[in-house]
Scaffold this motif. Structure first.
Motif, PDB file in Angstrom:
ATOM      1  N   UNK A  38      20.132 -32.683  30.740  1.00 44.91           N
ATOM      2  CA  UNK A  38      20.176 -32.447  29.300  1.00 44.91           C
ATOM      3  C   UNK A  38      20.674 -31.037  28.974  1.00 44.91           C
ATOM      4  N   UNK A  39      20.249 -30.065  29.766  1.00 43.79           N
ATOM      5  CA  UNK A  39      20.675 -28.683  29.542  1.00 43.79           C
ATOM      6  C   UNK A  39      22.166 -28.498  29.804  1.00 43.79           C
ATOM      7  N   UNK A  40      22.646 -29.017  30.934  1.00 45.66           N
ATOM      8  CA  UNK A  40      24.065 -28.871  31.254  1.00 45.66           C
ATOM      9  C   UNK A  40      24.920 -29.620  30.231  1.00 45.66           C
ATOM     10  N   UNK A  41      24.502 -30.819  29.853  1.00 48.21           N
ATOM     11  CA  UNK A  41      25.248 -31.566  28.836  1.00 48.21           C
ATOM     12  C   UNK A  41      25.265 -30.806  27.513  1.00 48.21           C
ATOM     13  N   UNK A  42      24.129 -30.171  27.162  1.00 47.19           N
ATOM     14  CA  UNK A  42      24.078 -29.385  25.934  1.00 47.19           C
ATOM     15  C   UNK A  42      25.037 -28.203  25.999  1.00 47.19           C
ATOM     16  N   UNK A  43      25.103 -27.552  27.168  1.00 47.14           N
ATOM     17  CA  UNK A  43      26.028 -26.427  27.333  1.00 47.14           C
ATOM     18  C   UNK A  43      27.474 -26.876  27.193  1.00 47.14           C
ATOM     19  N   UNK A  44      27.805 -28.009  27.819  1.00 40.97           N
ATOM     20  CA  UNK A  44      29.179 -28.521  27.749  1.00 40.97           C
ATOM     21  C   UNK A  44      29.554 -28.879  26.317  1.00 40.97           C
ATOM     22  N   UNK A  45      28.690 -29.647  25.645  1.00 50.67           N
ATOM     23  CA  UNK A  45      28.995 -30.068  24.279  1.00 50.67           C
ATOM     24  C   UNK A  45      29.011 -28.880  23.317  1.00 50.67           C
ATOM     25  N   UNK A  46      28.103 -27.924  23.554  1.00 46.14           N
ATOM     26  CA  UNK A  46      28.094 -26.725  22.726  1.00 46.14           C
ATOM     27  C   UNK A  46      29.361 -25.913  22.884  1.00 46.14           C
ATOM     28  N   UNK A  47      29.842 -25.800  24.129  1.00 46.12           N
ATOM     29  CA  UNK A  47      31.085 -25.064  24.382  1.00 46.12           C
ATOM     30  C   UNK A  47      32.268 -25.722  23.689  1.00 46.12           C
ATOM     31  N   UNK A  48      32.282 -27.042  23.683  1.00 43.28           N
ATOM     32  CA  UNK A  48      33.369 -27.744  22.994  1.00 43.28           C
ATOM     33  C   UNK A  48      33.381 -27.408  21.505  1.00 43.28           C
ATOM     34  N   UNK A  49      32.203 -27.323  20.904  1.00 41.23           N
ATOM     35  CA  UNK A  49      32.137 -27.004  19.471  1.00 41.23           C
ATOM     36  C   UNK A  49      32.518 -25.549  19.200  1.00 41.23           C
ATOM     37  N   UNK A  50      32.154 -24.660  20.111  1.00 47.32           N
ATOM     38  CA  UNK A  50      32.588 -23.262  19.977  1.00 47.32           C
ATOM     39  C   UNK A  50      34.102 -23.181  20.032  1.00 47.32           C
ATOM     40  N   UNK A  51      34.695 -23.913  20.991  1.00 50.22           N
ATOM     41  CA  UNK A  51      36.151 -23.856  21.185  1.00 50.22           C
ATOM     42  C   UNK A  51      36.913 -24.417  19.994  1.00 50.22           C
ATOM     43  N   UNK A  52      36.305 -25.291  19.219  1.00 48.50           N
ATOM     44  CA  UNK A  52      36.973 -25.797  18.011  1.00 48.50           C
ATOM     45  C   UNK A  52      37.254 -24.654  17.048  1.00 48.50           C
ATOM     46  N   UNK A  53      36.373 -23.678  17.005  1.00 48.59           N
ATOM     47  CA  UNK A  53      36.528 -22.540  16.093  1.00 48.59           C
ATOM     48  C   UNK A  53      37.158 -21.328  16.779  1.00 48.59           C
ATOM     49  N   UNK A  54      36.929 -21.171  18.092  1.00 50.99           N
ATOM     50  CA  UNK A  54      37.519 -20.081  18.863  1.00 50.99           C
ATOM     51  C   UNK A  54      38.144 -20.662  20.124  1.00 50.99           C
ATOM     52  N   UNK A  55      39.372 -21.174  20.040  1.00 50.45           N
ATOM     53  CA  UNK A  55      40.024 -21.729  21.239  1.00 50.45           C
ATOM     54  C   UNK A  55      40.156 -20.722  22.375  1.00 50.45           C
ATOM     55  N   UNK A  56      40.089 -19.426  22.034  1.00 52.58           N
ATOM     56  CA  UNK A  56      40.219 -18.373  23.043  1.00 52.58           C
ATOM     57  C   UNK A  56      38.853 -17.880  23.523  1.00 52.58           C
ATOM     58  N   UNK A  57      37.808 -18.670  23.329  1.00 49.43           N
ATOM     59  CA  UNK A  57      36.458 -18.211  23.660  1.00 49.43           C
ATOM     60  C   UNK A  57      36.331 -17.881  25.147  1.00 49.43           C
ATOM     61  N   UNK A  58      35.502 -16.869  25.422  1.00 55.37           N
ATOM     62  CA  UNK A  58      35.159 -16.488  26.787  1.00 55.37           C
ATOM     63  C   UNK A  58      33.703 -16.877  27.003  1.00 55.37           C
ATOM     64  N   UNK A  59      33.456 -17.767  27.955  1.00 58.44           N
ATOM     65  CA  UNK A  59      32.117 -18.283  28.202  1.00 58.44           C
ATOM     66  C   UNK A  59      31.540 -17.593  29.427  1.00 58.44           C
ATOM     67  N   UNK A  60      30.526 -16.763  29.206  1.00 61.55           N
ATOM     68  CA  UNK A  60      29.881 -16.028  30.286  1.00 61.55           C
ATOM     69  C   UNK A  60      28.607 -16.787  30.672  1.00 61.55           C
ATOM     70  N   UNK A  61      28.712 -17.625  31.689  1.00 61.46           N
ATOM     71  CA  UNK A  61      27.514 -18.310  32.165  1.00 61.46           C
ATOM     72  C   UNK A  61      26.615 -17.285  32.840  1.00 61.46           C
ATOM     73  N   UNK A  62      25.351 -17.313  32.480  1.00 59.05           N
ATOM     74  CA  UNK A  62      24.380 -16.405  33.094  1.00 59.05           C
ATOM     75  C   UNK A  62      23.413 -17.246  33.912  1.00 59.05           C
ATOM     76  N   UNK A  63      23.478 -17.113  35.234  1.00 62.03           N
ATOM     77  CA  UNK A  63      22.640 -17.936  36.106  1.00 62.03           C
ATOM     78  C   UNK A  63      21.998 -17.066  37.177  1.00 62.03           C
TER      79      UNK A  63
END
Length: 445
Positions: A201-226
């Motif tokens: 659920x967490x990974x799917x949320x991250x993926x779907x959330x990133x897609x929505x961010x990219x709709x507004x910022x196609x040049x987004x930089x995603x810094x995964x913190x693990x």
């Protein structure tokens, strides 16, 4: 005899200090000086601790922004970032307070602090979920989490279009483990099935959330913190449980980056509730954006299990460099040291410099390192017990204490910034600039 060419040079240009020479040689400058914030420069950062899991079967919310005084002193805290000479801040809005229900948001506090961050010119790495969810979403066993969190990500990206850097979900592995395997936070379950459910659920949320961010910022930089983890099993015959655990530390990034886990992990996933259809969905491809692999490292990230089963902390046996290099060879992503600290205020400057040595070693191997983060700006509370109980113990790990007075590590960090603040992400990085084009190159070389 013909005169030397140097004679001609001297007559025409003089005997040294030639015009144009002040712009430096092919090696560029030394990199000294406080950070300028130029594109392509190494990102020196701090963060403001913002965890908000629930404990006590969901009845108690641990909001570290509140417990560490940030809601009261947020303007002062942002000024301290500037006073340090830092240009970059890892910062998390209180997701559980903002997302009031499906399509309903309370932006009052967020607007105030975000407008000030923008006014100060601080580059934000915006953290959208940090160990907890709104009460109405329940916990990480909720299969509706990915769709609601994606809506929230899209709403944030639309409201603050100037933000380019995001951490959609902080430390997915730790979130799932503490919540569903160790029984400390949120759902407080202790089973492999609950852990796998939370993880997917967490990974799917991250993926779907990133897609929505990219709709507004196609040049987004995603810094995964693990969390960069490893357990040393000091037994002649290794146990399946410990060795599987050393493989499961990769699980969140394997699912996120569509990297097939090995057979043991695949068998574990299918046994504990990940369907083949779900697995295929994760393996279909990577989420959008420029993907940066952020690895957090504390002394507790490395453990030793002695022959009798006793567990001891074994900080720096491998260290951030060796553990993160393993992750790099697995995923081939640019990396960032996204969190570190130590709870001994007098030892903290030495720990800071040791982490910096790890950064320099990683750079020397040719791995692009985006940045380094001392986490956090202000002291934390009860992280010595993983926020499991509300005891109020102050962890003296900040650049500043809870009274906003500097600790010794603040001056050590300033010294580091003065010496290295203008180095580029990679040597000769002056040749390259980050662009505002969407990330499209996905070819392995």
């Amino acid at each position: 005899m013909a005169h030397s060419f140097l004679t001609n040079i001297k007559r025409h240009f003089g005997s040294g200090g030639y015009a144009g020479d002040e712009y430096g040689g092919a090696g560029g400058t030394s990199g000294r000086g406080l950070p300028s914030g130029n594109a392509g420069n190494f990102m020196f950062a701090t963060g403001i601790e913002c965890s908000y899991p629930t404990i006590g079967n969901g009845k108690i919310r641990r909001d570290l922004l509140e417990e560490c005084g940030h809601y009261e002193h947020w303007q002062k805290d942002l000024q301290l970032v500037q006073d340090m000479g830092l240009k970059v801040l890892r910062y998390g809005l209180p997701y559980y307070k903002i997302h009031k229900g499906p399509g309903e948001y309370d932006w009052e506090f967020a607007d105030k602090v975000m407008n000030e961050i923008n006014r100060l010119g601080i580059t934000l790495i915006l953290d959208l979920m940090h160990f907890g969810v709104p009460d109405w979403l329940g916990n990480y066993q909720n299969p509706e989490l990915p769709i609601h969190f994606a809506d929230y990500c899209g709403a944030v990206a639309e409201r603050y279009p100037w933000v380019r850097y995001y951490t959609p979900i902080n430390e997915i592995y730790v979130t799932a483990k503490f919540s569903a395997k160790d029984g400390v936070w949120n759902e407080q379950l202790k089973s492999d099935e609950a852990f796998v459910t939370a993880m997917k659920h967490l990974v799917a949320a991250s993926i779907m959330g990133t897609q929505q961010i990219a709709r507004h910022r196609p040049d987004c930089v995603i810094v995964q913190s693990e969390s960069a983890e490893f357990t040393h099993e000091l037994r002649a015959e290794h146990t399946h449980e410990v060795q599987l655990g050393n493989k499961l530390r990769f699980l969140s990034l394997d699912l996120l980056y569509a990297h097939h886990p090995d057979g043991d992990v695949c068998a574990y996933l299918h046994k504990n509730g990940l369907s083949q259809k779900e697995y295929d969905w994760f393996m279909a491809g990577e989420p959008p954006g420029y993907q940066i692999m952020g690895n957090d490292y504390y002394g507790t990230n490395e453990r030793m299990i002695l022959p009798g089963g006793e567990v001891r902390i074994s900080s720096e046996v491998m260290g951030w460099f060796n553990i993160t290099h393993e992750y790099y060879l697995r995923y081939h992503k640019p990396v960032m040291h996204t969190e570190t600290n130590v709870f001994d205020a007098e030892e903290a400057p030495t720990w800071l410099w040791k982490q910096w040595v790890n950064i320099l070693r990683m750079r020397k191997t040719g791995v692009p390192v985006l940045g380094f983060t001392w986490y956090s700006l202000i002291d934390q509370i009860d992280w010595n017990i993983g926020l499991a109980r509300k005891e109020g113990t102050v962890n003296p790990c900040g650049l500043y204490d809870l009274d906003r007075k500097p600790r010794p590590v603040a001056e050590a960090y300033r010294q580091l910034l003065r010496e290295y603040g203008n180095i580029t992400i990679v040597p000769h990085g002056e040749l390259f600039e980050q662009t505002n084009r969407p990330a499209t190159l996905k070819t392995d070389i």
